[in-house]
Design an enzyme around this catalytic site. Structure first.
Site, PDB file in Angstrom:
ATOM      1  N   GLN A 284       0.815  -1.208   0.000  1.00  0.00           N
ATOM      2  CA  GLN A 284       0.000   0.000   0.000  1.00  0.00           C
ATOM      3  C   GLN A 284       0.851   1.262   0.000  1.00  0.00           C
ATOM      4  OE1 GLN A 284      -3.489  -0.156  -0.491  1.00  0.00           O
ATOM      5  NE2 GLN A 284      -2.606  -2.154  -0.973  1.00  0.00           N
ATOM      6  N   HIS A 287       1.644   3.037  -3.361  1.00  0.00           N
ATOM      7  CA  HIS A 287       0.658   3.851  -4.064  1.00  0.00           C
ATOM      8  C   HIS A 287       1.057   5.321  -4.111  1.00  0.00           C
ATOM      9  CE1 HIS A 287      -2.853   1.402  -5.106  1.00  0.00           C
ATOM     10  NE2 HIS A 287      -2.614   0.689  -4.025  1.00  0.00           N
ATOM     11  N   GLU A 353      -9.215   1.962   5.952  1.00  0.00           N
ATOM     12  CA  GLU A 353      -9.733   1.628   4.625  1.00  0.00           C
ATOM     13  C   GLU A 353      -9.591   0.121   4.390  1.00  0.00           C
ATOM     14  OE1 GLU A 353      -8.795   2.721  -0.072  1.00  0.00           O
ATOM     15  OE2 GLU A 353      -7.272   2.987   1.460  1.00  0.00           O
ATOM     16  N   HIS A 354      -8.363  -0.386   4.541  1.00  0.00           N
ATOM     17  CA  HIS A 354      -8.082  -1.816   4.447  1.00  0.00           C
ATOM     18  C   HIS A 354      -7.567  -2.291   5.802  1.00  0.00           C
ATOM     19  CE1 HIS A 354      -6.940  -0.015   0.442  1.00  0.00           C
ATOM     20  NE2 HIS A 354      -7.811  -0.932   0.029  1.00  0.00           N
ATOM     21  N   ASP A 387      -7.659  -5.637  -4.282  1.00  0.00           N
ATOM     22  CA  ASP A 387      -7.438  -4.612  -5.298  1.00  0.00           C
ATOM     23  C   ASP A 387      -7.807  -5.100  -6.697  1.00  0.00           C
ATOM     24  OD1 ASP A 387      -6.582  -2.656  -3.574  1.00  0.00           O
ATOM     25  OD2 ASP A 387      -4.453  -3.068  -3.829  1.00  0.00           O
ATOM     26  N   HIS A 446     -53.852  18.282   8.426  1.00  0.00           N
ATOM     27  CA  HIS A 446     -53.509  16.886   8.169  1.00  0.00           C
ATOM     28  C   HIS A 446     -54.706  15.980   8.474  1.00  0.00           C
ATOM     29  CE1 HIS A 446     -49.458  18.418   7.979  1.00  0.00           C
ATOM     30  NE2 HIS A 446     -48.916  17.203   7.852  1.00  0.00           N
TER      31      HIS A 446
END
Length: 457
Positions: A284, A287, A353-354, A387, A446
């Protein structure tokens, strides 16, 4: 501990300072845990907001002219209109490497099967004779999907955006990805090939916040220009400017989540394999220099062994400089905890996230996690699997937003529409209750709207 590494690509030498946060022996509240876990100190959404507001304003007021100026400023590309020609999509697919095509087709197949399985069923509930309330799931009419550019190429993100939208039954799908100078101002050809493989022919060479603004507000055509029609939902990951733009247009359109720079957390105990943990942290980190890689463990020996593995593995990975920068940043590090129970609490505070679980009885530990975009269980479920070929979706919430939002899925592109169908007798059965509640709220009209239906009956 400082680890030296060498970038074998450019022979530059870097040290990796994978910082250490020791929470052992401390009883911390949720707020204190959130403050203690590694977080980026770099640019925040507040810092990016004014720049993004200026971009949105320019796109709304000057349309394609503003897009052309932004493409030149940010991407070094001269652009008259951002629509990718059909011929370019066809050429990209025709020239796609067969091995890459096979990989994309397998990824599409698995993602499609999982997406089809996510579709919720319509529900009819009979509350009495002639009293039926239904919930029907209806796809949105049009979506705008964003695929980032930057330091890597993401045809997998084309799949992750497009497949659930198709499974939901969305009729109109547009896709945007940044223009690339080296490819004549078009998005990367592998991005185009993936779009063509999925049958998406409305593709734009637009990057960043300007892509989000174009989808949210639309751009009218002029002088025979094709317009960009506004969408109902915008999805896709991106940098801080993309995430900020999505936050700012939320309410004008729906969004999936604020998916920014990637992050991984690994909860591991003494049973974990240091080489696997290090490899996944690196996967990761490659990235982006701002990517987050966090190890949470109750084993000081494992932490030390992982750091030794990082010393070996960072030095031989292709993007060593980028990886070293990410691992040395304030967003990365090892968090030492007393036991797995405290580790679970840290995971929920971090809301990764992961999240990988590499512990004894990993499935049972994973079942205890409440906050994560996606959870990867055991030694043979690395984030890399998710992924590309797990079938799950890799467009996931970041920066702690997994505590309240979900990853991209079929329901992102669906709306739950409630249908109320009562007969005269069924309405009459509850009419007194309606009148009483309407009077209690001082809204007699109403009640009158019900009573008028039974006058003279």
């Amino acid at each position: 501990m400082t680890i030296s590494s060498e970038n074998t690509t450019n022979a530059a030498s870097r040290s990796v300072d994978f910082r250490r946060i020791d929470l052992r022996g401390r009883s911390l509240t949720l707020a204190e845990l959130r403050a203690a876990v590694p977080r980026a100190k770099h640019q925040t959404m507040a810092d990016a907001e004014q720049k993004v507001l200026d971009i949105i304003s320019a796109v709304r007021s000057r349309g394609f002219a503003a897009l052309g100026e932004l493409a030149l400023a940010f991407d070094g590309v001269e652009q008259s209109h951002p629509r990718v020609p059909a011929a370019a999509l066809a050429d990209a697919l025709e020239n796609l490497d067969p091995a890459v095509r096979a990989g994309l087709e397998e990824s599409i197949s698995r993602a499609r099967r999982f997406a089809e399985g996510q579709k919720p069923a319509n529900v009819d509930v009979q509350l009495g004779d002639g009293a039926v309330v239904s919930q029907n799931w209806v796809p949105v009419g049009r979506v705008g999907l964003y695929v980032p550019g930057g330091l890597a190429v993401y045809p997998s993100s084309v799949i992750m955006n497009v497949v659930p939208a198709l499974a939901a039954g969305v009729a109109s799908i547009a896709l945007a990805s940044p223009p690339q100078k080296e490819f004549g101002g078009l998005p990367h050809p592998t991005i185009l090939a993936a779009a063509a493989l999925l049958g998406i022919d409305e593709v734009y060479a637009i990057g960043g916040a300007q892509a989000i603004a174009s989808f949210a507000y639309g751009i009218p055509g002029a002088d025979h220009e094709l317009p960009i029609e506004p969408v109902d939902v915008v999805t896709g990951p991106g940098n801080i400017f993309v995430a900020t733009a999505k936050r700012l247009v939320k309410g004008v359109v729906g969004i999936d989540s604020e998916a920014g720079t990637t992050e991984i957390a690994i909860l591991a105990d003494a049973s974990a394999h240091p080489a696997l943990v290090a490899a996944d942290l690196i996967s990761q980190a490659e990235h982006d220099p701002k990517a987050a890689s966090v190890l949470i463990t109750d084993s000081e020996e494992l932490a030390a062994n992982v750091q030794r593995e990082l010393a070996d593995q960072v030095g031989i990975t292709k993007h060593a400089e980028r990886v070293a920068t990410a691992l040395s940043g304030p967003q990365s590090g090892v968090v030492l905890v007393d036991d797995v129970d405290q580790g679970v609490a840290v995971c929920d505070a971090y809301a990764a996230e992961h999240l990988e679980i590499m512990t004894a009885d990993a499935a049972a530990v994973a079942a205890r996690i409440r906050n994560a975009g996606a959870i990867f269980v055991g030694n043979y479920s690395p984030v890399s699997l998710g992924d590309y070929c797990a079938g799950s979706n890799h467009v996931l919430p970041t920066s702690g937003t997994a505590a309240f939002s979900s990853g991209l899925n079929v329901t992102t592109f669906l709306r739950a529409v409630q249908v109320i169908n009562y007969s005269k007798d069924a309405l009459e059965e509850v009419s007194k209750h309606i009148v009483s509640l309407a009077d209690a709220e001082d809204l007699p009209g109403h009640g009158d709207a019900v009573k008028i239906r039974f006058r003279g009956a």
